[in-house]
Scaffold this motif. Structure first.
Motif, PDB file in Angstrom:
ATOM      1  N   LEU A   1     -23.393   7.602 -34.967  1.00 15.37           N
ATOM      2  CA  LEU A   1     -22.555   9.461 -35.203  1.00 15.37           C
ATOM      3  C   LEU A   1     -21.534  10.114 -35.980  1.00 15.37           C
ATOM      4  CD1 LEU A   1     -21.608   9.335 -30.647  1.00 15.37           C
ATOM      5  CD2 LEU A   1     -23.519   9.780 -32.457  1.00 15.37           C
ATOM      6  N   ALA A   2     -20.864   8.963 -36.334  1.00 16.99           N
ATOM      7  CA  ALA A   2     -19.814   8.934 -37.212  1.00 16.99           C
ATOM      8  C   ALA A   2     -21.338   9.736 -38.486  1.00 16.99           C
ATOM      9  CB  ALA A   2     -18.906   8.203 -37.771  1.00 16.99           C
ATOM     10  N   ARG A   3     -22.297   8.543 -38.804  1.00 21.64           N
ATOM     11  CA  ARG A   3     -22.300   9.106 -40.383  1.00 21.64           C
ATOM     12  C   ARG A   3     -23.836  10.322 -39.975  1.00 21.64           C
ATOM     13  NH1 ARG A   3     -24.457  10.793 -44.218  1.00 21.64           N
ATOM     14  NH2 ARG A   3     -25.916   9.917 -45.148  1.00 21.64           N
ATOM     15  N   LEU A   4     -24.063  10.519 -38.646  1.00 22.36           N
ATOM     16  CA  LEU A   4     -24.436  12.217 -38.480  1.00 22.36           C
ATOM     17  C   LEU A   4     -23.720  13.400 -38.747  1.00 22.36           C
ATOM     18  CD1 LEU A   4     -26.847  13.764 -36.838  1.00 22.36           C
ATOM     19  CD2 LEU A   4     -25.996  13.401 -35.132  1.00 22.36           C
ATOM     20  N   CYS A   5     -22.594  12.512 -38.000  1.00 21.26           N
ATOM     21  CA  CYS A   5     -21.382  13.726 -38.652  1.00 21.26           C
ATOM     22  C   CYS A   5     -20.753  14.168 -40.447  1.00 21.26           C
ATOM     23  CB  CYS A   5     -19.947  14.131 -38.173  1.00 21.26           C
ATOM     24  SG  CYS A   5     -20.368  13.447 -35.849  1.00 21.26           S
ATOM     25  N   GLY A   6     -21.210  13.073 -41.042  1.00 22.91           N
ATOM     26  CA  GLY A   6     -21.516  12.859 -42.107  1.00 22.91           C
ATOM     27  C   GLY A   6     -20.742  12.578 -43.025  1.00 22.91           C
ATOM     28  N   ALA A   7     -19.992  11.474 -42.572  1.00 23.77           N
ATOM     29  CA  ALA A   7     -19.608   9.663 -42.990  1.00 23.77           C
ATOM     30  C   ALA A   7     -19.982   9.477 -43.807  1.00 23.77           C
ATOM     31  CB  ALA A   7     -18.829   9.173 -42.073  1.00 23.77           C
ATOM     32  N   ALA A   8     -19.916   8.884 -44.908  1.00 20.48           N
ATOM     33  CA  ALA A   8     -20.563   7.932 -45.469  1.00 20.48           C
ATOM     34  C   ALA A   8     -20.869   6.531 -44.658  1.00 20.48           C
ATOM     35  CB  ALA A   8     -19.289   6.703 -46.842  1.00 20.48           C
ATOM     36  N   PRO A   9     -22.157   7.023 -45.563  1.00 20.80           N
ATOM     37  CA  PRO A   9     -23.322   5.798 -45.130  1.00 20.80           C
ATOM     38  C   PRO A   9     -22.536   4.009 -45.104  1.00 20.80           C
ATOM     39  CG  PRO A   9     -24.626   6.981 -47.019  1.00 20.80           C
ATOM     40  CD  PRO A   9     -23.066   7.288 -47.432  1.00 20.80           C
ATOM     41  N   GLY A  10     -23.133   3.733 -44.645  1.00 28.12           N
ATOM     42  CA  GLY A  10     -23.087   2.093 -44.474  1.00 28.12           C
ATOM     43  C   GLY A  10     -23.553   0.879 -45.509  1.00 28.12           C
ATOM     44  N   ARG A  11     -24.473   1.281 -46.304  1.00 29.23           N
ATOM     45  CA  ARG A  11     -25.061   0.822 -47.351  1.00 29.23           C
ATOM     46  C   ARG A  11     -23.137   1.168 -48.486  1.00 29.23           C
ATOM     47  NH1 ARG A  11     -27.502   5.494 -48.273  1.00 29.23           N
ATOM     48  NH2 ARG A  11     -27.302   6.758 -49.602  1.00 29.23           N
ATOM     49  N   TYR A  12     -22.644   2.192 -48.914  1.00 22.46           N
ATOM     50  CA  TYR A  12     -21.228   2.215 -49.035  1.00 22.46           C
ATOM     51  C   TYR A  12     -20.203   0.981 -49.290  1.00 22.46           C
ATOM     52  CZ  TYR A  12     -22.982   6.524 -50.993  1.00 22.46           C
ATOM     53  OH  TYR A  12     -23.997   7.900 -51.586  1.00 22.46           O
ATOM     54  N   GLY A  13     -20.076   0.029 -47.902  1.00 23.73           N
ATOM     55  CA  GLY A  13     -19.231  -1.158 -47.714  1.00 23.73           C
ATOM     56  C   GLY A  13     -18.474  -0.570 -47.034  1.00 23.73           C
ATOM     57  N   PRO A  14     -17.217  -1.495 -46.786  1.00 16.59           N
ATOM     58  CA  PRO A  14     -16.408  -1.185 -45.188  1.00 16.59           C
ATOM     59  C   PRO A  14     -15.628  -0.816 -45.906  1.00 16.59           C
ATOM     60  CG  PRO A  14     -16.380  -3.861 -46.243  1.00 16.59           C
ATOM     61  CD  PRO A  14     -17.878  -3.003 -46.534  1.00 16.59           C
ATOM     62  N   PHE A  15     -14.858  -0.359 -46.987  1.00 15.84           N
ATOM     63  CA  PHE A  15     -13.861  -0.169 -47.614  1.00 15.84           C
ATOM     64  C   PHE A  15     -13.686   1.415 -47.523  1.00 15.84           C
ATOM     65  CE2 PHE A  15     -14.036  -4.413 -48.299  1.00 15.84           C
ATOM     66  CZ  PHE A  15     -12.611  -5.414 -47.455  1.00 15.84           C
ATOM     67  N   VAL A  16     -14.592   1.772 -47.660  1.00 16.45           N
ATOM     68  CA  VAL A  16     -15.149   3.218 -47.244  1.00 16.45           C
ATOM     69  C   VAL A  16     -14.362   4.147 -47.026  1.00 16.45           C
ATOM     70  CG1 VAL A  16     -16.467   5.495 -47.601  1.00 16.45           C
ATOM     71  CG2 VAL A  16     -16.786   3.133 -49.229  1.00 16.45           C
ATOM     72  N   ALA A  17     -13.440   4.291 -46.867  1.00 16.52           N
ATOM     73  CA  ALA A  17     -12.828   5.179 -45.698  1.00 16.52           C
ATOM     74  C   ALA A  17     -13.469   6.735 -45.085  1.00 16.52           C
ATOM     75  CB  ALA A  17     -11.077   7.174 -45.566  1.00 16.52           C
TER      76      ALA A  17
END
Length: 335
Positions: A215-231
């Motif tokens: 849902l966060a990705r749908l709302c504009g958050a960074a994709p998972g491929r950017y890694g866990p340390f991206v806010a």
């Protein structure tokens, strides 16, 4: 030191193998098996024989993988879909006899506590008074605390898959009457819990689980491929718009939206309604998306409190009565 954890959830069985030197669980290998157990239960929640057999095979494969990586064990547990099944004792017994691995069901409140610990360790003390929400397939876990572990933890029957099956099975996309009934159910279940969270006035809200991540990705958050340390954050207002977008589409077309995977497309709407309603009723305008959840919580409790805590945490085993968990043996890395 190396530790392994197996989590049998509503959709997948996941194995995490982590090195725990220095007190931090660093994953070295992860595997998942897509079983979709929640789609193979009877009207009363009984898990079908075929699904149980697939679960046994997945847990056996997880155990073999753990041995290959010299992480004996594993610490194995099942969440709401097994915990709520009338034949859960039989399921756990078949897993034990077929794999040699003793699987436990954890009380929902324990799941909430472990997930809270994971979020606290990830976010740190600067998060202050912390509220935690985790949407699974069968349940919603909510916790609040000012310290390492929560002072308040609860599990509610508001899982994304459960609500989809119970409220959104008539039309695709659902009609206004279905959505109205779904919202009424969620508000009713959340009323007292939301009042408690508002009263506590958390400084930070954290959300975990694959549902919230998508849902966060749908709302504009960074994709998972950017890694866990991206806010990553999830705003209540953006989630409200996501509910509208998902409600307008049939399940097959939701899978074309950013972040929404095909296996979770059908339940994404119910998950979004739960997430938005919870944030709204709790007075939380936004939440931090935390990549650590219950599996990391299990690893952290093992690291910080030793193997004995597992005996107290487990709610049920393959035996008719609860029995203590065997201490996990730690082995070195593969040669």
């Amino acid at each position: 030191m190396r530790v392994s954890v197996v989590d049998a959830g509503s959709n997948t069985v996941r194995l995490v193998i982590a090195d725990v030197e220095g007190g931090v669980p660093l994953p070295v290998h992860t595997v998942k098996w897509k079983l979709r157990l929640s789609e193979q239960v009877g009207p009363d929640g009984t898990i079908a024989d075929e699904a149980v057999e697939r679960l046994v095979k997945a847990v056996a494969a997880a155990g073999a993988t753990a041995r290959t990586w010299h992480a004996a064990g594993p610490l194995a547990f099942a969440t709401a879909v097994v915990r709520a099944a009338p034949n859960r004792h039989e399921v756990l017994q078949r897993v034990a006899s077929g794999t040699g691995i003793r699987m436990y069901t954890l009380p929902g409140e324990t799941e909430a506590e472990l997930t809270f610990l994971a979020a606290r360790r990830w976010l740190g003390w600067k998060a202050g008074p912390l509220a935690l929400l985790d949407i699974g397939g069968g349940s919603l876990e909510v916790a609040f605390g000012r310290g390492r572990l929560p002072g308040f933890a609860v599990s509610l029957p508001l899982g994304a898959n459960r609500l989809t099956q119970e409220h959104l099975g008539v039309q695709d996309p659902p009609g206004p009457a279905e959505l109205k009934e779904l919202r009424r159910r969620i508000r009713h279940e959340l009323r007292d819990v939301a009042a408690r969270i508002r009263w506590e006035r958390p400084r930070t809200a954290a959300v975990t689980s694959r549902t919230f991540q998508q849902l966060a990705r749908l709302c504009g958050a960074a994709p998972g491929r950017y890694g866990p340390f991206v806010a990553r954050e999830l705003a209540s207002g953006d989630l409200r718009e996501a509910v509208r977008a998902l409600a307008a589409l049939p399940a097959a077309e939701r899978a074309q939206l950013p972040g929404i995977s095909a296996p979770r497309a059908a339940q994404s709407l119910a998950g979004a309604v739960v997430g938005y309603t919870a944030l709204k009723l709790m007075g939380l305008p936004r939440a931090v998306v935390c990549p650590w959840a219950i599996r990391e919580g299990v690893l952290l409790r093992y690291i910080e409190d030793g193997a004995d805590w597992w005996t107290d945490a487990t709610g049920e085993t393959a035996d008719a009565a609860p029995a203590p968990a065997a201490a996990l043996r730690i082995a070195g890395p593969p040669a």
